[in-house]
Design a protein around this motif. Sequence first.
Motif, short mmCIF file in Angstrom:
data_model
loop_
_atom_site.label_atom_id
_atom_site.label_comp_id
_atom_site.label_asym_id
_atom_site.label_seq_id
_atom_site.Cartn_x
_atom_site.Cartn_y
_atom_site.Cartn_z
N LYS A 138 53.96 29.04 10.97
CA LYS A 138 53.02 29.92 10.39
C LYS A 138 52.76 29.07 8.73
N LYS A 139 54.26 27.79 9.34
CA LYS A 139 54.43 26.90 7.99
C LYS A 139 53.61 26.35 7.90
N ASN A 141 50.24 26.67 9.83
CA ASN A 141 49.38 27.12 9.24
C ASN A 141 48.63 26.51 10.66
N TYR A 215 45.93 28.54 12.49
CA TYR A 215 47.08 30.02 12.52
C TYR A 215 46.07 31.35 12.04
N HIS A 217 47.32 35.35 11.97
CA HIS A 217 49.28 35.86 11.88
C HIS A 217 47.79 36.94 13.03
N SER A 221 50.65 36.92 16.98
CA SER A 221 52.03 38.34 16.43
C SER A 221 51.52 39.47 17.64
#
Length: 234
Positions: A138-139, A141, A215, A217, A221
């Motif tokens: 996530k950091k 991307n 990325y 989410h 997820s």
Amino acid sequence: MLLESYYTKSGDLVRISAQQASTFAKQQCHDFNPIHDPDNKRFCVPGDLLFSLALTVYGVSESMSFTFTNMVGDSMGLVFPEADGDKIVITNELGKSVLEIDKKGSTCHDPALIESLIKNYVLFSGQNFPTLLMPLMKKHNVMFNPARPLVMYNSMSFEFDSLVLNNPLHVELADSYFEVEPKRAHNFLHFNIFDGQKVIGRGVKKMIVAGLKPYEHDVISAFSDAYELRRSAF
């Protein structure tokens, strides 16, 4: 013995079936990486199982590094040679290197130390996804392709200040970071090895995350949720 149900030995060859490898990943590492599922087309034996077998054969030295050079498939015969120096090359039955070990310093063959290090390290190692990897992706991307996840063990190393334990050994994360290239990332997990509350060793595990894409989410997820459901069901 901790590992006796996860391999078979025939003459000089050690063989690990896909089912044995998958069971080790799930039972000992809590690792549900699809690449260790017996029916996966890209199945490979977990690096943590090869690492564990190597410690059982060669003991724990004050300084050791392990480089995984080729994947090991279902029931491929493995040769663990006699250790006659500080460099050990474990090969498959075709003569191809699969794990190369460099060691320095004194060596301990105490079964209690070896089993404690195996149990605690592989459990730490199995946390990589989703616990440790998700925030890093996530950091930066980026993420792997959930349809074809490919997260591979590249290497690990450790150094001990002392090979004498006075308390139960445990392994904790010290730091983690990503180095991102156009199509892959190198994932580094630095860890400390504790004797009770005292740090007596430190090391680093390196993973390769292949097939990077931007990325998303919700997509990653959903993959993580499904992964956790598999872990809980097991």
